[in-house]
Motif scaffolding. Structure first.
Motif, mmCIF file in Angstrom:
data_model
loop_
_atom_site.group_PDB
_atom_site.id
_atom_site.type_symbol
_atom_site.label_atom_id
_atom_site.label_comp_id
_atom_site.label_asym_id
_atom_site.label_seq_id
_atom_site.Cartn_x
_atom_site.Cartn_y
_atom_site.Cartn_z
ATOM 1 N N SER A 297 0.822 -1.206 0.000
ATOM 2 C CA SER A 297 0.000 0.000 0.000
ATOM 3 C C SER A 297 0.863 1.266 0.000
ATOM 4 N N GLY A 298 0.715 2.074 -1.040
ATOM 5 C CA GLY A 298 1.392 3.355 -1.108
ATOM 6 C C GLY A 298 2.872 3.318 -1.439
ATOM 7 N N VAL A 299 3.411 2.171 -1.824
ATOM 8 C CA VAL A 299 4.848 2.107 -2.102
ATOM 9 C C VAL A 299 5.148 2.733 -3.470
ATOM 10 N N ASP A 300 6.376 3.203 -3.603
ATOM 11 C CA ASP A 300 6.816 3.844 -4.848
ATOM 12 C C ASP A 300 7.756 2.956 -5.663
ATOM 13 N N ALA B 52 3.369 -13.357 -10.124
ATOM 14 C CA ALA B 52 1.944 -13.657 -10.241
ATOM 15 C C ALA B 52 1.207 -13.361 -8.931
ATOM 16 N N LYS B 53 1.880 -13.544 -7.802
ATOM 17 C CA LYS B 53 1.263 -13.269 -6.507
ATOM 18 C C LYS B 53 1.322 -11.794 -6.140
ATOM 19 N N VAL B 54 2.422 -11.140 -6.504
ATOM 20 C CA VAL B 54 2.694 -9.792 -6.010
ATOM 21 C C VAL B 54 2.049 -8.696 -6.853
ATOM 22 N N VAL B 55 2.123 -8.818 -8.165
ATOM 23 C CA VAL B 55 1.720 -7.727 -9.057
ATOM 24 C C VAL B 55 0.304 -7.219 -8.821
ATOM 25 N N PRO B 56 -0.685 -8.069 -8.509
ATOM 26 C CA PRO B 56 -2.032 -7.521 -8.269
ATOM 27 C C PRO B 56 -2.094 -6.486 -7.160
ATOM 28 N N PHE B 57 -1.093 -6.432 -6.296
ATOM 29 C CA PHE B 57 -1.107 -5.503 -5.166
ATOM 30 C C PHE B 57 -0.149 -4.318 -5.350
ATOM 31 N N VAL B 58 0.612 -4.306 -6.446
ATOM 32 C CA VAL B 58 1.570 -3.227 -6.682
ATOM 33 C C VAL B 58 0.845 -2.016 -7.254
ATOM 34 N N PRO B 59 0.986 -0.841 -6.663
ATOM 35 C CA PRO B 59 0.338 0.359 -7.211
ATOM 36 C C PRO B 59 0.773 0.606 -8.660
#
Length: 259
Positions: A48-51, A67-74
């Protein structure tokens, strides 16, 4: 273009992530880290909110982790990695993430001595200013950055890292199982044995995985085999002359540090 303020390491318990995190914090960045198991709630909170998101995971795990991480990357964040191979990780990042992407590779281990320049390769992926923004972050943390292509990086690493591993293994395998050899051990052989000990007994799974992941590893082996053929033919003078390239003019240390 907003400034990078918050950085997330995926694989935050890894040795390189643990080396880089305090340096980045000292440079003024807020740094987070997550590690396996990578569950959705953990990733949602951490990302959340990372750059800037940095993958600090083994090369064979990159695609599964993405595949697990990208859905949560801003969407506005930069996605980067610190893998020792650049071709496959960069392709996977570009495939799974539609935003800015940069490939990186620190050319030093997680426990460098104080005199070691922290040289780091940056490989452009996507985004007009992404590479320069990552360069700024790394340089503020004391890293010495230079730019390359994925191909130039992987071809060079196949020779400097992969071939060093393969030839060391082959050389020591060739002299193994011969009890008489131990009787005639010389100081130079002992030094080489000691230098290879950690690489073979502790880090061989890592080096094997990197060798297999590098698309130019087999080219490097074939090139080396052609030089062994010269030795087998008795043309040692040709090999010695070729090898002397490393000591031309300025030393190789001076030249690589000037890049």
């Amino acid at each position: 273009m907003s400034a990078i303020q918050t950085i997330l390491f995926i694989g935050g318990n890894g040795a390189m992530a643990r080396f880089l995190q305090p340096r980045l914090e000292e440079a003024g960045y807020a740094v987070r880290g997550v590690d396996k198991p990578l569950d959705g709630e953990q990733l949602r909170t951490a990302a959340s909110g990372v750059d800037l998101v940095i993958l600090a995971v083994p090369v064979p795990a990159v695609e599964e982790v993405l595949a697990k991480v990208v859905p949560f990357v801003p969407a506005r964040a930069i996605l980067a990695d610190i893998c020792s191979v650049k071709d496959a990780p960069l392709r996977h990042m570009l495939h799974y993430f539609s935003g800015d992407v940069v490939g990186t590779h620190p050319l030093f281990g997680p426990a460098p001595d104080a005199a070691t320049p922290l040289r780091t390769v940056l490989v452009p992926g996507r985004g007009a200013n992404a590479l320069e923004r990552v360069r700024d972050v790394f340089e503020r943390a004391g890293l010495v950055c230079f730019e390359s292509t994925a191909e130039a990086h992987d071809r060079s690493v196949a020779l400097l890292q992969g071939l060093n591993f393969v030839t060391s293994v082959a050389y020591l395998a060739c002299s193994a199982d011969q009890e008489a050899v131990a009787t005639f051990m010389t100081p130079s052989f002992t030094r080489r044995l000691e230098a290879a000990k950690k690489m073979l007994l502790e880090d061989s799974p890592l080096f094997t995985a990197l060798f297999e992941a590098n698309p130019y590893s087999q080219d490097a082996v074939r090139q080396f085999r052609s030089y062994l053929n010269l030795a087998a033919a008795g043309d040692m003078d040709i090999l010695v002359e070729k090898a002397a390239w490393w000591w031309r003019g300025a030393s190789y240390e001076e030249e690589c540090y000037e890049i």
